[in-house]
Design a protein around this motif. Structure first.
Motif, PDB file in Angstrom:
ATOM      1  N   GLN A 347     -10.893  32.495 -39.528  1.00 42.53           N
ATOM      2  CA  GLN A 347     -11.977  32.361 -38.436  1.00 42.53           C
ATOM      3  C   GLN A 347     -12.232  33.581 -37.896  1.00 42.53           C
ATOM      4  O   GLN A 347     -13.219  33.660 -37.065  1.00 42.53           O
ATOM      5  CB  GLN A 347     -10.947  31.718 -37.297  1.00 42.53           C
ATOM      6  CG  GLN A 347      -9.731  32.168 -37.011  1.00 42.53           C
ATOM      7  CD  GLN A 347      -8.506  31.768 -37.445  1.00 42.53           C
ATOM      8  OE1 GLN A 347      -8.744  31.644 -38.833  1.00 42.53           O
ATOM      9  NE2 GLN A 347      -7.399  31.838 -36.823  1.00 42.53           N
ATOM     10  N   THR A 349     -13.849  37.687 -38.648  1.00 45.09           N
ATOM     11  CA  THR A 349     -14.744  38.186 -39.496  1.00 45.09           C
ATOM     12  C   THR A 349     -13.918  39.097 -40.564  1.00 45.09           C
ATOM     13  O   THR A 349     -13.009  39.712 -40.300  1.00 45.09           O
ATOM     14  CB  THR A 349     -15.724  39.064 -38.689  1.00 45.09           C
ATOM     15  OG1 THR A 349     -15.127  40.017 -37.914  1.00 45.09           O
ATOM     16  CG2 THR A 349     -16.482  38.286 -37.796  1.00 45.09           C
ATOM     17  N   SER A 396     -17.113  27.347 -33.709  1.00 48.15           N
ATOM     18  CA  SER A 396     -18.368  27.336 -33.961  1.00 48.15           C
ATOM     19  C   SER A 396     -19.029  28.627 -34.465  1.00 48.15           C
ATOM     20  O   SER A 396     -19.927  28.372 -35.285  1.00 48.15           O
ATOM     21  CB  SER A 396     -19.305  26.577 -33.004  1.00 48.15           C
ATOM     22  OG  SER A 396     -19.133  27.472 -31.695  1.00 48.15           O
ATOM     23  N   GLU A 397     -18.333  29.567 -34.134  1.00 52.95           N
ATOM     24  CA  GLU A 397     -18.695  31.015 -34.521  1.00 52.95           C
ATOM     25  C   GLU A 397     -17.530  31.803 -34.959  1.00 52.95           C
ATOM     26  O   GLU A 397     -16.570  31.596 -34.296  1.00 52.95           O
ATOM     27  CB  GLU A 397     -19.572  31.585 -33.524  1.00 52.95           C
ATOM     28  CG  GLU A 397     -20.905  31.047 -32.827  1.00 52.95           C
ATOM     29  CD  GLU A 397     -21.512  31.831 -31.678  1.00 52.95           C
ATOM     30  OE1 GLU A 397     -20.864  32.760 -31.130  1.00 52.95           O
ATOM     31  OE2 GLU A 397     -22.444  31.196 -31.121  1.00 52.95           O
TER      32      GLU A 397
END
Length: 400
Positions: A347, A349, A396-397
């Motif tokens: 989740q 980066t 969602s991001e």
């Protein structure tokens, strides 16, 4: 004709009079807080049964009275009427197995209403046998051993309070006011047998169900993505104290203080974000992992993590990854033979300090530091439903 009218009216009046019920016990009135569709079902059920019984009795009385007018004398009419009254069937006349099948199919609100009809039905309707099914169906997914233990402490505390009030005699102050409004709130009479019949045993499953359903009892459980999905808690699950709100069919959550933070409160938590704790341990205790030797790349896991030593653990979702030299080819992968296990939290980066962590398969206890937090015990996820729940909560991001 007048005689026929008299017999019909008298039969209906006698039947309606027999339906006069005693007031419901105090615990039954709490079911007013149940969902509106419960009350709708109960009202429709009772009304339809009452109308059918009255119409059926009226029709039967009409047939009997016509036979009396044509073939019997006045004396024989009265005798026949008494025979009909004596042969009238009650629900309590049904065989035990049939009555039990009927009660098993009633929803909780209807079962409470039936318990207020008479002492015989009350003794049946408050039986744990019927309420175990309702408890498991509605609350089984979020009620665990910790919640049951909390309920036992709650019962013991209330029993001690009742005993102390009995020893003190007359209530004082606020308790005196409550005793005037509703005596059963503070004391149970040892003298009045009727009040004892109306009381509900504290240790019954029905009593526990009502305490949960009305929101009077706070119980421990875990909440996914706490504090309305706060970015710092995405794909985690933390312990909290919960209270049900029957008006909104949601929960209020109270999270314990983290370090110097005060107690955090979250309202309108839906059922989908709740679960029972996977282990009956304190959130401050390290879980001893028993699956480390089984872990392979691609396995879904949960791991304990806390910001520092003062914080309780939360469970965080991740997957087992490959070691640096491995290219991920299943035919040549030997990561499962290494003592080092790579955990990935996708989740975040790529390049984030929260993206990857490594643990020692042989000697893992708690690993970490004050800057990156501390990683605790691991549990391997094998249940498809648990894995799908985590994926459904995926942000969602991608997080930084």
């Amino acid at each position: 004709m007048l005689l026929y009218l008299f017999i019909s009216c008298f039969s209906i009046i006698f039947f309606i009079k027999s339906l006069t019920l005693k007031p419901l016990p105090p615990w039954a009135t709490e079911m007013r807080l149940l969902s509106p569709w419960f009350r709708k079902d109960v009202s429709f059920f009772l009304s339809s049964r009452l109308i059918k019984n009255i119409l059926g009795l009226a029709y039967f009385t009409t047939v009997v009275s016509k036979m009396c007018l044509k073939k019997m004398s006045f004396t024989s009419k009265v005798d026949n009427f008494e025979e009909v009254e004596e042969s009238a069937m009650s629900i309590l006349d049904l065989p035990d197995l049939v009555l039990e099948c009927i009660l098993e199919r009633l929803p909780p609100a209807a079962l409470c209403s039936m318990a207020g009809v008479c002492s015989s039905l009350r003794s049946r309707c408050i039986s744990d046998h019927f309420w175990e099914k309702h408890m498991k169906k509605k609350w089984g997914r979020i009620i665990g051993p910790a919640a049951y233990r909390e309920w036992q402490w709650h019962i013991a505390l209330r029993t001690r309070k009742d005993s102390s009030h009995l020893k003190q005699g007359k209530p004082k102050g606020l308790m005196r006011v409550l005793s005037i409004v509703r005596p059963s709130w503070w004391i149970k009479s040892k003298v009045d047998d009727s009040s004892n019949q109306c009381s509900l045993p504290d240790d019954s499953i029905m009593s526990w169900f009502l305490a949960l359903e009305t929101g009077r009892f706070w119980f421990p459980a875990q909440v996914y993505n706490r504090e309305n999905g706060h970015v710092g808690f995405m794909l985690s699950c933390y312990d909290a104290e919960l209270s049900y709100d029957p008006r909104t069919d949601t929960f209020e959550a109270r999270y314990p203080p983290h370090g110097r933070r005060a107690v955090a409160i979250e309202n309108y938590v839906p059922w989908e974000r709740l679960r029972a704790p996977p282990f009956d341990t304190s959130p401050h205790d390290l879980h001893i992992s028993d699956c480390l030797n089984e872990l392979r790349p691609g396995d879904n896991i949960e791991i304990q993590w806390r910001r520092n030593k003062e914080f309780p653990y939360g469970w965080w979702y991740g997957v087992v990854g490959h070691l640096e030299p491995c290219d991920g080819n299943d035919n040549y992968c030997r990561c499962h033979n290494s003592d080092t296990v790579v955990l990935e939290f996708n989740q975040y980066t790529a390049g984030s300090r929260w993206r990857r962590a490594t643990i020692n398969r042989k000697e893992h206890r708690e690993e970490g530091n004050e800057a990156d937090g501390f990683y605790g015990g691991i549990r391997k996820l094998c249940n498809v439903e648990e894995i799908s729940t985590w994926k459904r909560l995926w942000p969602s991001e991608i997080l930084e």
